[in-house]
Design an enzyme around this catalytic site. Sequence first.
Site, short mmCIF file in Angstrom:
data_model
loop_
_atom_site.label_atom_id
_atom_site.label_comp_id
_atom_site.label_asym_id
_atom_site.label_seq_id
_atom_site.Cartn_x
_atom_site.Cartn_y
_atom_site.Cartn_z
N LYS A 110 22.45 20.79 3.05
CA LYS A 110 22.58 22.17 2.61
C LYS A 110 21.91 22.34 1.26
CE LYS A 110 25.41 23.79 5.87
NZ LYS A 110 25.19 25.00 6.67
N LYS B 6 25.77 29.59 17.78
CA LYS B 6 27.14 29.14 17.52
C LYS B 6 28.10 29.86 18.46
CE LYS B 6 26.37 27.85 12.70
NZ LYS B 6 26.64 28.17 11.28
#
Length: 350
Positions: free
Chosen positions: A159, A261
């Site tokens: 990230k 997702k």
Amino acid sequence: MQINIETFTVNKRFPLTISRGTTAQTTNIWVKIAQDGIIGWGEASPFSLGNHRQSTETLQTALQQIVPQLSKFHPLQRQQISQLLQSSHIPSSAQAAIDVAVHDWLGKQVGLPLWQFWGLDCDRIVPTSVTIGINTPEKAQARVKDWLQFADIRVLKVKLGSTEGIAADKAMLLAVKEVAPAQELFVDANGGWNSDDAATMCNWLVDLDVKYVEQPLARGEESKLADLKKRSPLPIFVDESCMTSADIPLLANSIDGINIKLMKAGGLSEMMRIIHTARACGLQVMFGCYSDSTLANTAVAHLSPLADYLDLDSHLNLTNDPFSGAIMQAGKVLPNNKPGLGVELRAVGS
């Protein structure tokens, strides 16, 4: 069909920091549908995308309101169930819980795991990435070492998009690569860069063998993706910018792939539609997760033979996951051969 809902709280072994904040604990919702002596399970987990927020309280209220209308249906009446969920406009995560529970029931009813019910080939499942949140270089290295000791990890998703700027991003990425030279690297900025910084980072990351960059620009800046794609030597994937199959045609010429997702999509049914729409548009697909338990990630694992990349690691970072299901083997999250999802409650103390 009878429908019951209950909440459960899961705690992360390591809090996860992304460009939008840090998460250490979430309260998710367990949905159970019962019909003809068979019980199907589903999960709704909260998530937030900028101003789009699906809280536990919102999800719980939505499910409580829709249950009386759903109860008149049989699980085999999938079209009617889907139409009701869509027309009621309940949050996508709540829809996902019902859709997954119906699929679990169907698999158990015919005595087949979902991957086999769909005719998929589990040998095509690729290793999952595990996530390294934004941190100091030293703490990022410690987190990598923890993951490598925990399991046979083949891929890391790092990230970036630090509030301290791209210099901090570069320092952290180099630190991660130093202690994980053999692992593949993906990068997810969670919309934390502007256009120029994104272009700079993509051109820098390509020399470090990063495979792709996910959501370099913030949700709402989709008009800038086409220019970034021209400036980037790396494939550009979007996550927050793409919720359902309806979003793909508008994005297709500006990106290389999408992160699907379960909670964004609203269930396995819509995930399948997104996959086919993306493929028709020439895009790659990956599957991701939020703070999902083994229940939700096992559901997605059944579809995993259709994905190019996987990021199904949230359940691996939980200290009190109440479920068992998919197993971790050779860096892969693999569904089992039990009917439906193949998810069960963990034994006390395990």
